[in-house]
Design a protein around this motif. Structure first.
Motif, PDB file in Angstrom:
ATOM      1  N   VAL A 155       0.764  -1.137   0.104  1.00 29.24           N
ATOM      2  CA  VAL A 155      -0.068   0.094   0.077  1.00 29.24           C
ATOM      3  C   VAL A 155       1.006   1.187  -0.289  1.00 29.24           C
ATOM      4  CG1 VAL A 155      -1.807   1.304   1.177  1.00 29.24           C
ATOM      5  CG2 VAL A 155      -1.888  -1.296   1.291  1.00 29.24           C
ATOM      6  N   LEU A 156       0.714   2.141  -0.976  1.00 27.70           N
ATOM      7  CA  LEU A 156       1.449   3.440  -1.103  1.00 27.70           C
ATOM      8  C   LEU A 156       0.814   4.605  -0.619  1.00 27.70           C
ATOM      9  CD1 LEU A 156       3.164   2.753  -4.367  1.00 27.70           C
ATOM     10  CD2 LEU A 156       4.122   2.191  -2.116  1.00 27.70           C
ATOM     11  N   PHE A 157       1.295   5.536  -0.033  1.00 22.44           N
ATOM     12  CA  PHE A 157       0.769   6.774   0.417  1.00 22.44           C
ATOM     13  C   PHE A 157       1.489   8.111  -0.347  1.00 22.44           C
ATOM     14  CE2 PHE A 157       0.516  10.574   2.579  1.00 22.44           C
ATOM     15  CZ  PHE A 157      -0.797  10.971   2.598  1.00 22.44           C
ATOM     16  N   VAL A 164      -6.201   1.059  -7.373  1.00 22.14           N
ATOM     17  CA  VAL A 164      -7.264   1.688  -6.997  1.00 22.14           C
ATOM     18  C   VAL A 164      -6.488   2.660  -6.174  1.00 22.14           C
ATOM     19  CG1 VAL A 164      -8.946   1.367  -4.911  1.00 22.14           C
ATOM     20  CG2 VAL A 164      -8.876  -0.432  -6.709  1.00 22.14           C
ATOM     21  N   VAL A 165      -7.327   4.095  -6.138  1.00 25.01           N
ATOM     22  CA  VAL A 165      -6.720   5.001  -5.512  1.00 25.01           C
ATOM     23  C   VAL A 165      -7.579   5.907  -4.730  1.00 25.01           C
ATOM     24  CG1 VAL A 165      -6.859   6.567  -7.483  1.00 25.01           C
ATOM     25  CG2 VAL A 165      -5.262   7.277  -5.741  1.00 25.01           C
ATOM     26  N   ILE A 166      -7.268   6.231  -3.485  1.00 23.99           N
ATOM     27  CA  ILE A 166      -8.252   7.160  -2.522  1.00 23.99           C
ATOM     28  C   ILE A 166      -7.557   8.378  -2.381  1.00 23.99           C
ATOM     29  CG2 ILE A 166      -9.310   7.222  -0.295  1.00 23.99           C
ATOM     30  CD1 ILE A 166      -8.768   4.079  -0.054  1.00 23.99           C
ATOM     31  N   SER A 167      -8.328   9.232  -2.803  1.00 24.00           N
ATOM     32  CA  SER A 167      -7.871  10.816  -2.638  1.00 24.00           C
ATOM     33  C   SER A 167      -8.460  11.526  -1.541  1.00 24.00           C
ATOM     34  CB  SER A 167      -7.926  11.432  -3.961  1.00 24.00           C
ATOM     35  OG  SER A 167      -7.745  12.894  -3.688  1.00 24.00           O
ATOM     36  N   LEU A 176       1.377   5.011 -17.583  1.00 22.24           N
ATOM     37  CA  LEU A 176       0.688   3.994 -16.792  1.00 22.24           C
ATOM     38  C   LEU A 176      -0.209   3.236 -17.782  1.00 22.24           C
ATOM     39  CD1 LEU A 176       0.427   2.771 -14.029  1.00 22.24           C
ATOM     40  CD2 LEU A 176      -1.295   4.826 -13.681  1.00 22.24           C
ATOM     41  N   ASP A 177      -0.195   2.045 -18.001  1.00 21.18           N
ATOM     42  CA  ASP A 177      -1.142   1.482 -19.313  1.00 21.18           C
ATOM     43  C   ASP A 177      -2.017   0.397 -18.515  1.00 21.18           C
ATOM     44  OD1 ASP A 177       0.791  -0.285 -18.711  1.00 21.18           O
ATOM     45  OD2 ASP A 177       1.537  -0.796 -20.468  1.00 21.18           O
ATOM     46  N   ILE A 178      -2.435   0.807 -17.361  1.00 18.68           N
ATOM     47  CA  ILE A 178      -3.420  -0.041 -16.524  1.00 18.68           C
ATOM     48  C   ILE A 178      -4.550   0.655 -16.042  1.00 18.68           C
ATOM     49  CG2 ILE A 178      -1.683  -1.906 -15.885  1.00 18.68           C
ATOM     50  CD1 ILE A 178      -1.432  -0.546 -12.938  1.00 18.68           C
ATOM     51  N   PRO A 179      -5.570   0.138 -15.766  1.00 18.36           N
ATOM     52  CA  PRO A 179      -6.754   0.946 -15.101  1.00 18.36           C
ATOM     53  C   PRO A 179      -6.573   1.595 -13.915  1.00 18.36           C
ATOM     54  CG  PRO A 179      -7.405  -1.255 -15.821  1.00 18.36           C
ATOM     55  CD  PRO A 179      -6.010  -1.172 -15.850  1.00 18.36           C
ATOM     56  N   VAL A 180      -7.108   2.877 -13.587  1.00 12.70           N
ATOM     57  CA  VAL A 180      -7.130   3.374 -12.497  1.00 12.70           C
ATOM     58  C   VAL A 180      -8.542   3.581 -11.887  1.00 12.70           C
ATOM     59  CG1 VAL A 180      -6.556   5.604 -11.137  1.00 12.70           C
ATOM     60  CG2 VAL A 180      -5.138   4.651 -12.867  1.00 12.70           C
ATOM     61  N   VAL A 181      -9.029   3.117 -10.940  1.00 15.74           N
ATOM     62  CA  VAL A 181     -10.303   3.270 -10.191  1.00 15.74           C
ATOM     63  C   VAL A 181     -10.188   4.218  -8.935  1.00 15.74           C
ATOM     64  CG1 VAL A 181     -12.358   2.301  -9.130  1.00 15.74           C
ATOM     65  CG2 VAL A 181     -11.324   1.279 -11.226  1.00 15.74           C
ATOM     66  N   GLN A 182     -10.774   5.261  -8.799  1.00 12.45           N
ATOM     67  CA  GLN A 182     -10.649   5.901  -7.899  1.00 12.45           C
ATOM     68  C   GLN A 182     -11.968   5.792  -6.853  1.00 12.45           C
ATOM     69  OE1 GLN A 182     -10.273  10.522  -8.534  1.00 12.45           O
ATOM     70  NE2 GLN A 182     -10.239  10.749  -6.309  1.00 12.45           N
ATOM     71  N   VAL A 183     -11.525   6.024  -5.416  1.00  8.19           N
ATOM     72  CA  VAL A 183     -12.602   5.644  -4.547  1.00  8.19           C
ATOM     73  C   VAL A 183     -12.590   6.832  -3.363  1.00  8.19           C
ATOM     74  CG1 VAL A 183     -13.055   4.168  -2.321  1.00  8.19           C
ATOM     75  CG2 VAL A 183     -12.115   3.122  -4.622  1.00  8.19           C
ATOM     76  N   SER A 184     -13.568   7.278  -2.956  1.00 11.25           N
ATOM     77  CA  SER A 184     -13.786   8.230  -2.004  1.00 11.25           C
ATOM     78  C   SER A 184     -13.557   7.961  -0.393  1.00 11.25           C
ATOM     79  CB  SER A 184     -15.086   8.833  -1.900  1.00 11.25           C
ATOM     80  OG  SER A 184     -16.197   8.255  -1.221  1.00 11.25           O
ATOM     81  N   ASP A 218      -3.755  -8.978  -2.877  1.00  8.35           N
ATOM     82  CA  ASP A 218      -3.703 -10.476  -3.126  1.00  8.35           C
ATOM     83  C   ASP A 218      -4.159 -10.688  -4.671  1.00  8.35           C
ATOM     84  OD1 ASP A 218      -2.672 -11.069  -0.563  1.00  8.35           O
ATOM     85  OD2 ASP A 218      -4.748 -11.141   0.082  1.00  8.35           O
ATOM     86  N   GLU A 219      -4.801  -9.902  -5.215  1.00  2.00           N
ATOM     87  CA  GLU A 219      -5.088  -9.779  -6.721  1.00  2.00           C
ATOM     88  C   GLU A 219      -4.325  -8.918  -7.572  1.00  2.00           C
ATOM     89  OE1 GLU A 219      -9.659  -9.144  -6.985  1.00  2.00           O
ATOM     90  OE2 GLU A 219      -9.730  -9.896  -4.964  1.00  2.00           O
ATOM     91  N   ASN A 220      -3.285  -8.740  -7.146  1.00  2.00           N
ATOM     92  CA  ASN A 220      -2.289  -7.744  -7.940  1.00  2.00           C
ATOM     93  C   ASN A 220      -2.790  -6.452  -8.303  1.00  2.00           C
ATOM     94  OD1 ASN A 220       0.601  -7.435  -9.057  1.00  2.00           O
ATOM     95  ND2 ASN A 220      -0.179  -8.190 -11.173  1.00  2.00           N
ATOM     96  N   VAL A 221      -3.592  -5.952  -7.363  1.00  2.00           N
ATOM     97  CA  VAL A 221      -4.104  -4.329  -7.490  1.00  2.00           C
ATOM     98  C   VAL A 221      -3.580  -3.718  -6.526  1.00  2.00           C
ATOM     99  CG1 VAL A 221      -6.139  -2.882  -7.309  1.00  2.00           C
ATOM    100  CG2 VAL A 221      -6.285  -5.348  -8.176  1.00  2.00           C
ATOM    101  N   GLN A 222      -2.830  -2.520  -7.104  1.00  2.00           N
ATOM    102  CA  GLN A 222      -2.014  -1.482  -6.210  1.00  2.00           C
ATOM    103  C   GLN A 222      -3.136  -0.648  -5.464  1.00  2.00           C
ATOM    104  OE1 GLN A 222       1.631  -0.997  -5.926  1.00  2.00           O
ATOM    105  NE2 GLN A 222       0.510  -0.083  -4.160  1.00  2.00           N
ATOM    106  N   LEU A 223      -2.839  -0.726  -4.276  1.00  4.70           N
ATOM    107  CA  LEU A 223      -3.713   0.522  -3.544  1.00  4.70           C
ATOM    108  C   LEU A 223      -2.868   1.622  -3.177  1.00  4.70           C
ATOM    109  CD1 LEU A 223      -5.609  -1.717  -0.964  1.00  4.70           C
ATOM    110  CD2 LEU A 223      -6.250  -1.065  -3.116  1.00  4.70           C
ATOM    111  N   ILE A 224      -3.040   2.947  -3.671  1.00  6.37           N
ATOM    112  CA  ILE A 224      -2.469   4.141  -3.332  1.00  6.37           C
ATOM    113  C   ILE A 224      -3.618   4.893  -2.635  1.00  6.37           C
ATOM    114  CG2 ILE A 224      -1.587   6.251  -4.458  1.00  6.37           C
ATOM    115  CD1 ILE A 224      -0.339   4.272  -6.844  1.00  6.37           C
ATOM    116  N   CYS A 225      -3.035   5.792  -1.509  1.00  6.57           N
ATOM    117  CA  CYS A 225      -3.747   6.758  -0.910  1.00  6.57           C
ATOM    118  C   CYS A 225      -2.806   7.981  -1.351  1.00  6.57           C
ATOM    119  CB  CYS A 225      -3.777   6.389   0.530  1.00  6.57           C
ATOM    120  SG  CYS A 225      -4.614   4.905   1.091  1.00  6.57           S
ATOM    121  N   SER A 226      -3.924   9.023  -1.374  1.00  5.12           N
ATOM    122  CA  SER A 226      -3.005  10.525  -1.746  1.00  5.12           C
ATOM    123  C   SER A 226      -3.791  11.466  -0.648  1.00  5.12           C
ATOM    124  CB  SER A 226      -3.330  10.473  -3.146  1.00  5.12           C
ATOM    125  OG  SER A 226      -2.941  12.105  -3.370  1.00  5.12           O
TER     126      SER A 226
END
Length: 194
Positions: free
Chosen positions: A6-8, A45-48, A133-141, A163-171
């Motif tokens: 998980v990245l911030f 998946v990114v949370i801003s 970045l050539d992969i999808p980005v889904v933003q979550v509130s 565990d599904e190879n989805v990167q979680l990023i918080c900003s």
């Protein structure tokens, strides 16, 4: 497959993409390169901090085509024409909505663009010219709430995506009211009204 970290990203202002001498610029580039060349997730998946749903509701961007939301003011005109190529994933958004529902979190899909809490750091970390970045980005509130427990529940609900190879990023950023920060520096003895 290794679990993704998980990245911030402490994103700062929208001028980050031009301020190449700022130490955060080089660090964001380094993190972006690590994501695209070492971690190699299938999606992000990114949370801003710039998007709050309701007090008890999370919103998930279900759009495939994502423009930008210029959610700032007082910057030079070219800041309002900046483009950042990004593609969403309705399938991943539905997966996120399902995980939230399974965790008892009220959630709804919405269609919107990416706010500067996403595109400012992403433009540096995943520059379209040097590290696209050539992969999808889904933003979550976030919740429109200061509840630590609600946000911990949100994080737990999304954790299995790692565990599904989805990167979680918080900003976000620890200090976010720039007007009060400037006032504090410019007026000796300034005390914020809160």
């Amino acid at each position: 497959m290794t679990r993704t970290p998980v990245l911030f990203l402490s994103h700062g202002g929208p001028n980050l993409f031009e301020d190449t001498k700022h130490p955060a610029h080089a660090q964001l580039q380094k993190l972006g390169h690590q994501v695209t060349h070492q971690i190699k997730p299938k999606a992000i998946v990114v949370i801003s901090a710039h998007w709050q749903g309701g007090p008890k509701t999370i919103e998930v961007n279900t759009a495939t085509s994502q423009g930008l939301i210029y959610d700032y003011y007082g910057f030079p005109p070219h800041y309002y024409t900046l483009q950042y190529p990004s593609t969403g994933s309705p399938e991943l958004a539905e997966r996120v909505l399902g995980l939230l529902g399974d965790a008892g979190i009220e959630a709804e899909g919405v269609r919107r663009g990416l706010d500067h809490g996403v595109f400012s750091p992403f433009y540096v970390a995943f520059n379209p010219e040097t590290n696209p970045l050539d992969i999808p980005v889904v933003q979550v509130s976030l919740f429109d709430s200061d509840s630590i427990e609600q946000h911990l529940t949100l994080g737990r609900a999304l954790a299995s995506l790692r565990d599904e190879n989805v990167q979680l990023i918080c900003s976000g950023m620890a200090v976010h009211n720039i007007r009060d920060m400037v006032a504090a520096y410019s007026k000796p003895g300034f005390i914020a009204p809160y």
